[in-house]
Design a protein around this motif. Sequence first.
Motif, PDB file in Angstrom:
ATOM      1  N   ASN A  84       0.835  -1.198   0.000  1.00 39.46           N
ATOM      2  CA  ASN A  84       0.000   0.000   0.000  1.00 39.46           C
ATOM      3  C   ASN A  84       0.870   1.248   0.000  1.00 39.46           C
ATOM      4  OD1 ASN A  84      -2.293  -1.680   0.207  1.00 39.46           O
ATOM      5  ND2 ASN A  84      -2.212  -1.619   2.450  1.00 39.46           N
ATOM      6  N   SER A  85       0.256   2.371  -0.335  1.00 35.73           N
ATOM      7  CA  SER A  85       0.966   3.657  -0.328  1.00 35.73           C
ATOM      8  C   SER A  85       2.287   3.563  -1.085  1.00 35.73           C
ATOM      9  CB  SER A  85       1.217   4.116   1.118  1.00 35.73           C
ATOM     10  OG  SER A  85       0.014   4.226   1.836  1.00 35.73           O
ATOM     11  N   LEU A  86       2.222   2.998  -2.254  1.00 39.10           N
ATOM     12  CA  LEU A  86       3.438   2.765  -3.035  1.00 39.10           C
ATOM     13  C   LEU A  86       4.097   4.070  -3.449  1.00 39.10           C
ATOM     14  CD1 LEU A  86       2.192  -0.285  -5.078  1.00 39.10           C
ATOM     15  CD2 LEU A  86       4.288  -0.232  -3.722  1.00 39.10           C
ATOM     16  N   LYS A  87       5.418   4.025  -3.493  1.00 37.84           N
ATOM     17  CA  LYS A  87       6.239   5.180  -3.853  1.00 37.84           C
ATOM     18  C   LYS A  87       7.090   4.831  -5.078  1.00 37.84           C
ATOM     19  CE  LYS A  87       6.814   6.208   1.080  1.00 37.84           C
ATOM     20  NZ  LYS A  87       7.801   6.425   2.175  1.00 37.84           N
ATOM     21  N   PRO A  88       7.514   5.840  -5.830  1.00 42.87           N
ATOM     22  CA  PRO A  88       8.377   5.550  -6.997  1.00 42.87           C
ATOM     23  C   PRO A  88       9.622   4.755  -6.619  1.00 42.87           C
ATOM     24  CG  PRO A  88       7.557   7.792  -7.132  1.00 42.87           C
ATOM     25  CD  PRO A  88       7.116   7.264  -5.798  1.00 42.87           C
ATOM     26  N   GLU A  89      10.151   4.953  -5.428  1.00 47.11           N
ATOM     27  CA  GLU A  89      11.346   4.222  -5.009  1.00 47.11           C
ATOM     28  C   GLU A  89      11.070   2.754  -4.694  1.00 47.11           C
ATOM     29  OE1 GLU A  89      10.203   7.128  -3.761  1.00 47.11           O
ATOM     30  OE2 GLU A  89      10.531   7.240  -1.576  1.00 47.11           O
ATOM     31  N   ASP A  90       9.810   2.342  -4.733  1.00 44.20           N
ATOM     32  CA  ASP A  90       9.479   0.923  -4.582  1.00 44.20           C
ATOM     33  C   ASP A  90       9.599   0.179  -5.908  1.00 44.20           C
ATOM     34  OD1 ASP A  90       6.845   1.923  -2.371  1.00 44.20           O
ATOM     35  OD2 ASP A  90       8.768   1.025  -1.800  1.00 44.20           O
ATOM     36  N   THR A  91       9.844   0.904  -6.992  1.00 48.90           N
ATOM     37  CA  THR A  91       9.986   0.280  -8.302  1.00 48.90           C
ATOM     38  C   THR A  91      11.159  -0.700  -8.301  1.00 48.90           C
ATOM     39  OG1 THR A  91       9.029   2.155  -9.485  1.00 48.90           O
ATOM     40  CG2 THR A  91      10.507   0.715 -10.734  1.00 48.90           C
ATOM     41  N   ALA A  92      10.868  -1.953  -8.679  1.00 49.27           N
ATOM     42  CA  ALA A  92      11.893  -3.002  -8.660  1.00 49.27           C
ATOM     43  C   ALA A  92      11.266  -4.292  -9.183  1.00 49.27           C
ATOM     44  CB  ALA A  92      12.421  -3.224  -7.245  1.00 49.27           C
ATOM     45  N   ILE A  93      12.121  -5.283  -9.381  1.00 45.37           N
ATOM     46  CA  ILE A  93      11.649  -6.650  -9.567  1.00 45.37           C
ATOM     47  C   ILE A  93      11.528  -7.264  -8.182  1.00 45.37           C
ATOM     48  CG2 ILE A  93      12.210  -8.937 -10.490  1.00 45.37           C
ATOM     49  CD1 ILE A  93      13.737  -7.521 -12.732  1.00 45.37           C
ATOM     50  N   TYR A  94      10.360  -7.800  -7.897  1.00 43.15           N
ATOM     51  CA  TYR A  94      10.113  -8.422  -6.601  1.00 43.15           C
ATOM     52  C   TYR A  94      10.198  -9.938  -6.748  1.00 43.15           C
ATOM     53  CZ  TYR A  94       8.828  -4.008  -4.511  1.00 43.15           C
ATOM     54  OH  TYR A  94       8.873  -2.731  -4.008  1.00 43.15           O
ATOM     55  N   LEU A  95      10.986 -10.540  -5.876  1.00 39.44           N
ATOM     56  CA  LEU A  95      11.214 -11.979  -5.919  1.00 39.44           C
ATOM     57  C   LEU A  95      10.879 -12.604  -4.572  1.00 39.44           C
ATOM     58  CD1 LEU A  95      14.124 -10.422  -7.017  1.00 39.44           C
ATOM     59  CD2 LEU A  95      14.184 -12.610  -8.201  1.00 39.44           C
ATOM     60  N   CYS A  96      10.386 -13.830  -4.616  1.00 38.57           N
ATOM     61  CA  CYS A  96      10.242 -14.581  -3.371  1.00 38.57           C
ATOM     62  C   CYS A  96      11.342 -15.639  -3.334  1.00 38.57           C
ATOM     63  CB  CYS A  96       8.856 -15.199  -3.236  1.00 38.57           C
ATOM     64  SG  CYS A  96       8.341 -16.305  -4.568  1.00 38.57           S
ATOM     65  N   GLY A  97      11.790 -15.912  -2.144  1.00 43.61           N
ATOM     66  CA  GLY A  97      12.850 -16.880  -1.938  1.00 43.61           C
ATOM     67  C   GLY A  97      12.512 -17.815  -0.791  1.00 43.61           C
ATOM     68  N   ARG A  98      13.097 -19.005  -0.820  1.00 46.36           N
ATOM     69  CA  ARG A  98      12.877 -19.985   0.248  1.00 46.36           C
ATOM     70  C   ARG A  98      14.099 -20.049   1.132  1.00 46.36           C
ATOM     71  NH1 ARG A  98      13.333 -25.785   0.884  1.00 46.36           N
ATOM     72  NH2 ARG A  98      15.324 -25.491  -0.162  1.00 46.36           N
ATOM     73  N   ARG A  99      13.930 -19.923   2.420  1.00 45.11           N
ATOM     74  CA  ARG A  99      15.013 -19.974   3.386  1.00 45.11           C
ATOM     75  C   ARG A  99      15.224 -21.416   3.820  1.00 45.11           C
ATOM     76  NH1 ARG A  99      12.656 -17.038   6.707  1.00 45.11           N
ATOM     77  NH2 ARG A  99      12.104 -18.547   8.319  1.00 45.11           N
ATOM     78  N   ASN A 100      16.476 -21.904   3.723  1.00 47.48           N
ATOM     79  CA  ASN A 100      16.741 -23.290   4.120  1.00 47.48           C
ATOM     80  C   ASN A 100      17.016 -23.386   5.613  1.00 47.48           C
ATOM     81  OD1 ASN A 100      19.418 -22.506   4.520  1.00 47.48           O
ATOM     82  ND2 ASN A 100      20.097 -23.279   2.529  1.00 47.48           N
ATOM     83  N   VAL A 101      17.328 -24.573   6.072  1.00 45.25           N
ATOM     84  CA  VAL A 101      17.509 -24.796   7.511  1.00 45.25           C
ATOM     85  C   VAL A 101      18.722 -24.066   8.061  1.00 45.25           C
ATOM     86  CG1 VAL A 101      16.295 -26.986   7.529  1.00 45.25           C
ATOM     87  CG2 VAL A 101      18.760 -26.947   7.075  1.00 45.25           C
TER      88      VAL A 101
END
Length: 118
Positions: A84-101
């Motif tokens: 919410n309330s997005l700003k121009p500086e939020d522009t990016a490629i958004y990725l999800c990642g999995r954290r291992n043990v």
Amino acid sequence: QVQLVESGGGLVQAGGSLRLSCVASGRTISTSAVGWFRQAPGQEREFVARFSESGLSTYYAVSVKGRFTISRDNAKNTVYLQMNSLKPEDTAIYLCGRRNVMGLYDSWGQGTQVTVSS
């Protein structure tokens, strides 16, 4: 083998909202191990949001705290990022990642582009 697929990115005006989704499949994966990162052109990949190891708490980058919310639906093996309330500086490629043990992120999705216009 863990597979992560992001969706929900797009072009939005400053002040607008987007909800990103990350669907996890493959080996048994806990949705609490999935976190969100972003990478802007010419910048390092940076942390955005994640769950604690127990899944009971959430952590956010200072730059997004109070504007972004991470959540999950275990039945759908999906992790969301409400922005919410997005700003121009939020522009990016958004990725999800999995954290291992070991606490390291070792599996990544292909990313989804978020562009915020001023």
